[in-house]
Scaffold this active site. Structure first.
Site, PDB file in Angstrom:
ATOM      1  N   ASP A  47      52.313  13.230   3.084  1.00 20.14           N
ATOM      2  CA  ASP A  47      51.864  11.867   2.823  1.00 20.14           C
ATOM      3  C   ASP A  47      50.591  11.530   3.583  1.00 20.14           C
ATOM      4  O   ASP A  47      49.893  10.584   3.243  1.00 20.14           O
ATOM      5  CB  ASP A  47      52.976  10.880   3.179  1.00 20.14           C
ATOM      6  CG  ASP A  47      53.185   9.856   2.097  1.00 20.14           C
ATOM      7  OD1 ASP A  47      52.656  10.084   0.989  1.00 20.14           O
ATOM      8  OD2 ASP A  47      53.853   8.845   2.348  1.00 20.14           O
ATOM      9  N   ASP A  83      66.723   4.439   0.835  1.00 23.32           N
ATOM     10  CA  ASP A  83      67.818   5.348   0.512  1.00 23.32           C
ATOM     11  C   ASP A  83      69.124   4.605   0.195  1.00 23.32           C
ATOM     12  O   ASP A  83      69.745   4.843  -0.839  1.00 23.32           O
ATOM     13  CB  ASP A  83      68.037   6.349   1.662  1.00 23.32           C
ATOM     14  CG  ASP A  83      67.901   5.707   3.036  1.00 23.32           C
ATOM     15  OD1 ASP A  83      67.705   4.483   3.111  1.00 23.32           O
ATOM     16  OD2 ASP A  83      68.006   6.428   4.038  1.00 23.32           O
TER      17      ASP A  83
HETATM   18  O1  UPG Z   1      54.963   6.338   4.382  1.00 23.14           O
HETATM   19  C1  UPG Z   1      55.812   7.207   4.603  1.00 23.14           C
HETATM   20  C2  UPG Z   1      56.792   7.082   5.614  1.00 23.14           C
HETATM   21  C3  UPG Z   1      57.717   8.111   5.804  1.00 23.14           C
HETATM   22  N1  UPG Z   1      57.673   9.220   5.030  1.00 23.14           N
HETATM   23  C4  UPG Z   1      58.664  10.308   5.260  1.00 23.14           C
HETATM   24  O2  UPG Z   1      59.944   9.754   5.419  1.00 23.14           O
HETATM   25  C5  UPG Z   1      60.735  10.609   6.203  1.00 23.14           C
HETATM   26  C6  UPG Z   1      61.581   9.831   7.193  1.00 23.14           C
HETATM   27  O3  UPG Z   1      60.796   9.224   8.160  1.00 23.14           O
HETATM   28  P1  UPG Z   1      61.155   9.177   9.717  1.00 23.14           P
HETATM   29  O4  UPG Z   1      60.021   8.513  10.393  1.00 23.14           O
HETATM   30  O5  UPG Z   1      61.597  10.511  10.201  1.00 23.14           O
HETATM   31  O6  UPG Z   1      62.335   8.131   9.734  1.00 23.14           O
HETATM   32  P2  UPG Z   1      63.846   8.232  10.268  1.00 23.14           P
HETATM   33  O7  UPG Z   1      64.152   6.936  10.934  1.00 23.14           O
HETATM   34  O8  UPG Z   1      64.137   9.447  11.017  1.00 23.14           O
HETATM   35  O9  UPG Z   1      64.536   8.263   8.843  1.00 23.14           O
HETATM   36  C7  UPG Z   1      65.810   7.832   8.481  1.00 23.14           C
HETATM   37  O10 UPG Z   1      65.750   6.532   7.891  1.00 23.14           O
HETATM   38  C8  UPG Z   1      64.949   6.406   6.717  1.00 23.14           C
HETATM   39  C9  UPG Z   1      65.116   5.013   6.154  1.00 23.14           C
HETATM   40  O11 UPG Z   1      64.662   4.069   7.033  1.00 23.14           O
HETATM   41  C10 UPG Z   1      65.356   7.415   5.665  1.00 23.14           C
HETATM   42  O12 UPG Z   1      64.459   7.349   4.598  1.00 23.14           O
HETATM   43  C11 UPG Z   1      65.346   8.784   6.263  1.00 23.14           C
HETATM   44  O13 UPG Z   1      65.724   9.740   5.323  1.00 23.14           O
HETATM   45  C12 UPG Z   1      66.286   8.824   7.445  1.00 23.14           C
HETATM   46  O14 UPG Z   1      66.297  10.117   8.026  1.00 23.14           O
HETATM   47  C13 UPG Z   1      59.806  11.601   6.866  1.00 23.14           C
HETATM   48  O15 UPG Z   1      60.021  12.864   6.293  1.00 23.14           O
HETATM   49  C14 UPG Z   1      58.430  11.072   6.550  1.00 23.14           C
HETATM   50  O16 UPG Z   1      57.500  12.058   6.394  1.00 23.14           O
HETATM   51  C15 UPG Z   1      56.733   9.352   4.036  1.00 23.14           C
HETATM   52  O17 UPG Z   1      56.692  10.361   3.346  1.00 23.14           O
HETATM   53  N2  UPG Z   1      55.834   8.341   3.847  1.00 23.14           N
END
Ligand code: UPG
Ligand code: MN
Length: 609
Positions: free
Chosen positions: A17, A321
């Site tokens: 992204d 999600d």
């Molecule tokens: O603009 C964006 C923002 C995030 N991501 C992807 O989203 C994923 C999750 O992001 P992360 O910052 O790791 O968030 P977490 O808090 O760890 O994520 C949890 O919470 C999210 C919802 O808030 C869910 O979507 C995730 O699957 C879940 O693991 C990563 O692979 C990012 O690369 C994107 O592709 N684009």
């Protein structure tokens, strides 16, 4: 790529992204490394198959054939890593490398993170015979993609990225099952694909299954899990319970979806969808595929379509999600929650207090937003999912509201102690029973839950502390933010969890020391902790200098409540009063401000009442 599954049926997509040339370069390197790594995994049946995780515990001692090959492959891996790190350090992909792959021509001087055209590059074409591993076996197709970004178009964060990914993959492979994995997780079990197929292909129930969700596990949880990141109680008890209603939550990562159900299809008993490979793709050339797929990742593609509404992940919510899972279930599909002993996916949990609180703020805000929107399970799900499932969703959706109750618990007994107002009936009277019951039942229940999930007492205690802190900060902010959003004052955003851990932060984290940092979260935590401490001290003085009109029993009950809060807050006092606190002391000015605030508030209350 190294799942134990026929490679011609696996297609791996990396959605970048940020659209970074370095990620693309790293993927090309990884593709090259996979040609040695996959045969190695196959030959010796090694696990886990993420090389980083594997080499962290396998050193290759001994001199048998396995050890020799392991050393060789580790060398390849280390070389690859140092090449990638060198390129990043130089800040530029060298010309001789970029000449090696046509894909690099996509990046030019105008290309930026927020503004760039879409890029789709098939790095390994699994259909061909050119891309084979060192044993001459075929490899899975490997695709790099970065969707178009343009400041004038909303990109919808992760939901937007995943939707672009769904469309691009439908052009290039169109496989019927999609695994969604965050960038900070790796698969831990090479047989997972076969296992989940049992759910989808089950003769009786398989056709109604939309997705199979695995719990999120992390490999950096400390012994007593001082930030309570592990969610074991939630994973083992609550999510499993929801799964029992056929309404497993979709948690964004570690989830296998049926493509059809993710793309908006309404479940119907009569047309059972078969899981089949799409053979029409076989005839197209790589260039044709890339060209057609690129269009699908453009900003304007979704204009006037149902993407983000009925099709794909739902937009406009920080927990895309959860809301997407709910809409799928409301279209008639069932979902499975699967928590096998052998962890299927492992990720990285936040390693600082502020990261953990920011993550919870995003989650709880998104959840509450769902509750306040048309997707509220009691309205949207009525008659579509079971009442138990609707209620199960609300355990999470109502997190922010818990902050109000907790704030009452944290402040009112303390204020009463400070002012000398008694709160409870005489402990010897019957009227005291409901209070005692509520307190003991709640503690007892959570203890039983925690012990049944293998927690130690210390770990349970840490969990209680984190619940307290989260409710005082993250959930309070979430509540205020959602209210602002409902009133139209601000918009949804997605604060990404940090992906690179500072080495100092890591040390503090591994020693299980809470680092309070200097955020506004900390100010709230310190202020409330000071209030409790002052109240306890006042209570103690009063107990000693008690006059006849006050009952020591009543006072003791109030003091126990306040004393428990003080005990939970011990690390806060350490950070506030010990200038050598290992996790970084809280600045004196903050502490003074907190105490002053408590006094001002007290005076204000005195004047008002
Ligand atoms: O603009 C964006 C923002 C995030 N991501 C992807 O989203 C994923 C999750 O992001 P992360 O910052 O790791 O968030 P977490 O808090 O760890 O994520 C949890 O919470 C999210 C919802 O808030 C869910 O979507 C995730 O699957 C879940 O693991 C990563 O692979 C990012 O690369 C994107 O592709 N684009
Ligand atoms: Mn994450």
């Amino acid at each position: 790529m190294s799942y134990s599954y026929p490679p011609d049926k696996l297609n791996v997509y990396l959605s970048d992204d940020g659209g970074s040339e370095f990620t693309f370069y790293a993927l090309i390197e990884a593709a090259r490394f996979s040609k040695s790594w996959i045969p190695f995994c196959r030959k010796f049946n090694v696990e886990p198959r993420s090389p980083e995780a594997f080499f962290a515990v396998n050193l290759g001692l001994g001199d048998d054939q396995y050890a020799q090959q392991l050393l060789h492959i580790k060398e390849l891996f280390d070389d690859m890593k140092s090449r990638i790190e060198a390129v990043i350090e130089n800040g530029k992909v060298p010309d001789e490398v970029s000449a090696f792959h046509k894909g690099f021509s996509e990046w030019n001087s105008e290309f930026s993170k927020q503004n760039h055209p879409s890029v789709v590059q098939i790095v390994i074409d699994g259909r061909g015979i050119d891309d084979v591993d060192t044993d001459g076996c075929r490899l899975p197709t490997l695709v790099y993609m970065a969707r178009e970004k343009n400041p004038e178009w909303p990109h919808h964060f992760k939901a937007g990225a995943v939707n672009a990914l769904i469309r691009v993959s439908s052009e290039i492979s169109n496989s019927p099952i999609i695994l969604n994995l965050d960038c900070d997780m790796y698969p831990n079990n090479p047989d997972t694909v076969q296992e989940i197929l049992c759910f989808f292909m089950d003769e009786e129930r398989g056709y109604e299954t939309a997705y199979v969700q695995f719990p999120q596990h992390y490999d950096n949880i400390t012994k007593n899990d001082h930030y309570a990141n592990s969610n074991d109680v939630i994973n083992e008890i609550e999510l499993a319970g929801l799964g029992g209603y056929g309404a497993a939550l979709f948690c964004g990562t570690g989830c296998f979806h049926r493509r059809e159900s993710l793309c908006g299809r309404i479940f119907s008993k009569d047309d059972k969808i078969e899981l089949k490979t799409d053979n029409t793709i076989r005839e197209k050339s790589v260039n044709e595929l890339e060209k057609a797929a690129k269009v699908l990742a453009d900003c304007c593609y979704e204009k006037g379509t149902s993407w983000g509404k009925e099709v794909g992940l739902v937009y406009g919510c920080a927990v895309e999600d959860i809301v997407t899972g709910l809409t799928i279930q409301c279209r008639g599909w069932k979902s499975v929650y699967y928590n096998p002993k052998k962890k299927a996916f492992i990720g990285v949990a936040p390693t600082t207090l502020s990261q953990s609180l920011i993550q919870h703020r995003r989650w709880s805000e998104g959840m509450f937003q769902i509750f306040c929107s048309r997707y509220c399970p009691f309205i949207y799900g009525r008659g579509k999912i079971k009442l138990g499932a609707q209620m199960g969703y609300c355990i999470y959706l109502l997190w922010p509201l818990c902050s109000l109750a907790t704030l009452c618990y944290v402040t009112i007994p303390s204020f009463c102690l400070l002012r000398g107002t008694s709160m409870f009936p005489q402990p010897s009277s019957l009227w005291f029973l409901p209070y005692a019951y509520a307190f003991l039942a709640n503690c007892g229940y959570s203890l039983v839950e925690a012990f049944s999930c293998g927690y130690t007492l210390q770990r349970w205690w840490n969990l209680q502390r984190m619940w307290l802190i989260r409710r005082e900060t993250s959930y309070l902010y979430a509540l205020l933010d959602t209210t602002m959003k409902q009133l139209g004052f601000s918009e949804t955003s997605f604060a990404i969890t940090a992906k690179v851990v500072d080495s100092n932060d890591r040390k503090t984290y591994e020693k299980e020391i809470i680092d309070f940092g200097q955020s506004t979260f900390t100010s709230i935590i310190v202020t409330l902790a000071m209030l409790n401490l002052l109240a306890l001290a006042t209570g103690a003085i009063r107990l000693v200098t008690l006059d006849k009109s006050e009952s020591p029993m009543k006072l003791t009950a109030q003091m126990i409540l306040c004393g428990l809060l003080v005990m939970l807050n011990v690390p806060v006092y350490q950070a506030a009063f010990n200038r050598h606190y290992k996790g970084g002391p809280i600045p004196t000015s903050n502490v003074i401000r907190a105490i002053a605030f408590v006094f001002v508030f007290l005076v204000a209350i005195e004047l008002l009442i």
